[in-house]
Scaffold this motif. Structure first.
Motif, short mmCIF file in Angstrom:
data_model
loop_
_atom_site.label_atom_id
_atom_site.label_comp_id
_atom_site.label_asym_id
_atom_site.label_seq_id
_atom_site.Cartn_x
_atom_site.Cartn_y
_atom_site.Cartn_z
N ALA A 1 -7.12 -0.53 -0.48
CA ALA A 1 -6.47 -1.63 0.24
C ALA A 1 -7.63 -2.22 1.14
N THR B 1 2.99 -1.14 4.25
CA THR B 1 2.31 0.11 3.91
C THR B 1 3.24 1.37 4.10
N VAL C 1 0.75 -1.23 -0.02
CA VAL C 1 -0.05 0.03 0.09
C VAL C 1 0.80 1.33 -0.07
N ASP C 2 0.73 1.97 -1.15
CA ASP C 2 1.55 3.08 -1.38
C ASP C 2 1.15 3.93 -2.19
N GLY D 1 -1.71 5.82 6.75
CA GLY D 1 -1.24 4.45 7.36
C GLY D 1 -1.73 4.30 8.50
#
Length: 605
Positions: A39, A53, A7-8, A62
């Motif tokens: 996500a 993440t 997750v980015d 996050g």
């Protein structure tokens, strides 16, 4: 095959990690998400074994994802990658994440962490309904390393069902290494407090899973026996208190009001604080915090009068009484504002706090009134610590701004730039923050100008040397600055311009190549971590091109790691600078390299 969710919001990060970890494709498969919403959708549809993440992302952060994971997917190991450096960050993330990496992450280190995390993600063993004490004693006898998950369910549902249905009131975990409790987490409690709470429970559902203790931070240092004895004492004390559920509820109102004040949300804080003092009229702390939340002078003084009546010698109350006294000249106003640093009541258009003497930075002219020598250092450091505590739990743009402002008032420019640098990418994507973005730009220009004055008021010899450098630049030499951070780029630009250089800018590798073709610079200042094309790859392109290969390149990085220095020295770069650097240092490096590479006739003249 096990799946790892990355997750980015940066597509380049996805491409780099996907490429560098491709050799592990037989071990795990990477699944990609670019924000919190996507996500969550992946977690609903796919069986994910581990999450990697970032912390700072637009549209959510996050921290929110970690909170959701802790509630709904507690068994899922999570690795955090971040360039977000704040005190207490690791402590706040402890118990929620498997490992934390600072960006840029070395691919081999990340791969090894993922593989370790996947090994710990095993099917849980349900131990049934026992007292936690009994299970811990059993684990101690067997010398087991594991995580014990505890859940108290009034209707004795299965713990996994309770997790899925978000029944989290009594949920927590004990971390055992060779049978000894090393850490614990229960709600907001961590360490010894959490361990005592969990050990005092009976009739609970308990399950265990494997634990990788390699990166476990030990926060419980007492023996199991000591903890068990204290847990029993605590349990005895709680027996008579469990009937009274009103007091904890009242405490929650006070805690919520204080939390909102610390987040500078004074209007929202009024409701829980008023509800608290209504039923707790003899609580001085409640009246004190209410006086800080309300914005009408009469209400401020009335609340403070109650607090003073109850605790006339309390230092915080006496200090706030003095703040209110200083406001007497504006007592006729309907409402007042609040100093974000010391909570003093102020005139609505105040530029400087009447009590702590800080500049509020509400508008550009406020910078002219910044007097760091007059600022109350104690109160400002208290404010900075308070802001860092909030930021360790959430990415809050307002608090990022005032954290930067606090350090600006403390004359700590490097620390201030850290917060403004984190803030700019968040506010630039939202038109509602346009005014704040303009304020931050003005602040950065102020920092750059004052760093120049501070760092470049040198000894006489140094002054003569720098004057000679500038005098020799009748035809200004051009420097291309390739840096994706707008604040850092602004500081570098103003610093170089103060040294007599002409500056052109590029925000990524693609734009840099375009600028190299359009306007051949005398030097390139090149950040290592760039979107689209990283610094090392761009350096390689520059040096392989016959028309640009002779242009000196100085590599810039925020890291101070041996591996980066080795890469910098082994590359074709002329020099290597670690951020943050002093303006005089930057001017010196650029001038020195350009003097060496200048044509001989230019040097002779």
């Amino acid at each position: 095959m096990k799946k790892v969710l990355l997750v980015d919001d940066d597509e380049v990060v996805h491409e780099l990690i996907n490429t560098t970890l491709s050799k592990y494709s037989s071990v795990f498969e990477l699944v990609h998400a670019f924000d919190i919403k996507s996500a969550a959708a992946v977690l609903e549809k796919e069986e994910i074994s581990l999450i990697v993440t970032d912390l700072v992302m637009p549209g959510g952060d996050g921290f929110q994802l970690l909170s959701q994971l802790h509630e709904k997917h507690a068994d899922l190991p999570c690795i955090v990658m971040t360039s977000y450096e704040l005190p207490e960050l690791e402590e706040r993330l402890a118990g929620k994440v498997f490992q934390i990496f600072k960006k840029p992450v070395m691919s081999q280190e990340l791969a090894e962490a993922i593989i370790r995390g996947l090994k710990t993600q095993q099917k849980k063993s349900d131990l049934g309904e026992f007292s936690v004490v009994g299970i811990v004693q059993l684990m101690e006898t067997e010398g087991t390393t594991c995580r014990l998950d505890v859940h108290k369910s009034s209707d004795h549902r299965d713990i996994n069902q309770c997790i899925e249905q978000n029944c989290k009131e009594y949920r927590g975990s004990l971390y055992l290494v060779q049978g000894t409790i090393h850490d614990a987490a229960c709600g907001k409690l961590v360490g010894e407090e959490a361990a005592l709470k969990l050990l005092s429970m009976e009739g609970v559902q308990v399950s265990s899973c494997l634990l990788d203790s390699k990166n476990l931070t030990r926060r419980v240092h007492k023996s199991n026996q000591n903890l068990l004895i204290n847990a029993m004492i605590q349990k005895d004390h709680q027996c008579g208190e469990e009937e009274d559920v009103e007091q904890p509820q009242q405490q929650k109102l006070l805690d919520e009001g204080i939390r909102l004040c610390e987040r500078l949300e004074f209007s929202q804080a009024q409701k829980p604080l008023m509800a608290f003092v209504k039923d707790n009229r003899q609580n001085a702390e409640g009246w004190l915090w209410l006086s800080r939340a309300v914005t009408e002078p009469k209400k401020i003084k009335a609340a403070l009068a109650e607090a003073y009546r109850l605790e006339p010698e309390d230092a915080d109350i006496l200090e706030d009484v003095e703040k209110a006294r200083l406001l007497s000249s504006t007592a006729g106003e309907v409402k007042v504002s609040r100093c974000p640093f010391c909570y003093a009541p102020l005139e609505l258009q105040a530029a400087v706090c009447i009590f702590c003497k800080s500049s509020l930075l509400t508008e550009s002219k406020a910078l002219a009134k910044l007097d760091t020598g007059a600022v109350d250092q104690r109160l400002m450091r208290q404010a900075a610590t308070r802001f860092e505590k909030v930021l360790a739990a959430e990415v809050n743009p307002k608090i990022l701004f005032y954290a930067g402002a606090a350090y600006l008032n403390l004359n700590d420019f490097d620390k201030a730039l850290t917060y403004f640098d984190l803030l700019m990418p968040i506010i630039q994507v939202d038109s509602r923050h346009q005014k704040v973005a303009e304020q931050v730009t003005q602040i950065v220009e102020y920092i750059a100008a004052n760093q120049k004055l501070e760092e470049r008021t040198p000894k006489p010899d140094q002054a003569r040397k720098e004057k000679q450098i500038i005098d020799n630049q009748a035809n200004k030499r051009t420097v291309l600055v390739v840096e994706d951070s707008p604040t850092t780029r602004k500081v570098i630009k103003m610093t170089l311009q103060s040294g007599g250089f002409r500056v052109i800018e590029a925000v990524d590798g693609v734009e840099a190549l375009s600028k190299l073709n359009d306007d051949r610079p005398d030097m390139v200042l090149l950040d290592i971590m760039l979107p689209k094309i990283d610094g090392y790859k761009l350096l390689s392109i520059i040096k392989k091109n016959g028309e640009t290969k002779d242009i000196p390149v100085v590599m810039l990085t925020s890291k101070n790691r041996i591996i980066d220095k080795v890469k910098g020295h082994l590359s074709a770069a002329s020099a290597y600078l670690t951020k943050p650097f002093k303006p005089a240092e930057l001017i010196g490096v650029v001038s020195s390299i350009l003097d060496k590479t200048a044509p001989e006739e230019a040097q002779a003249s």
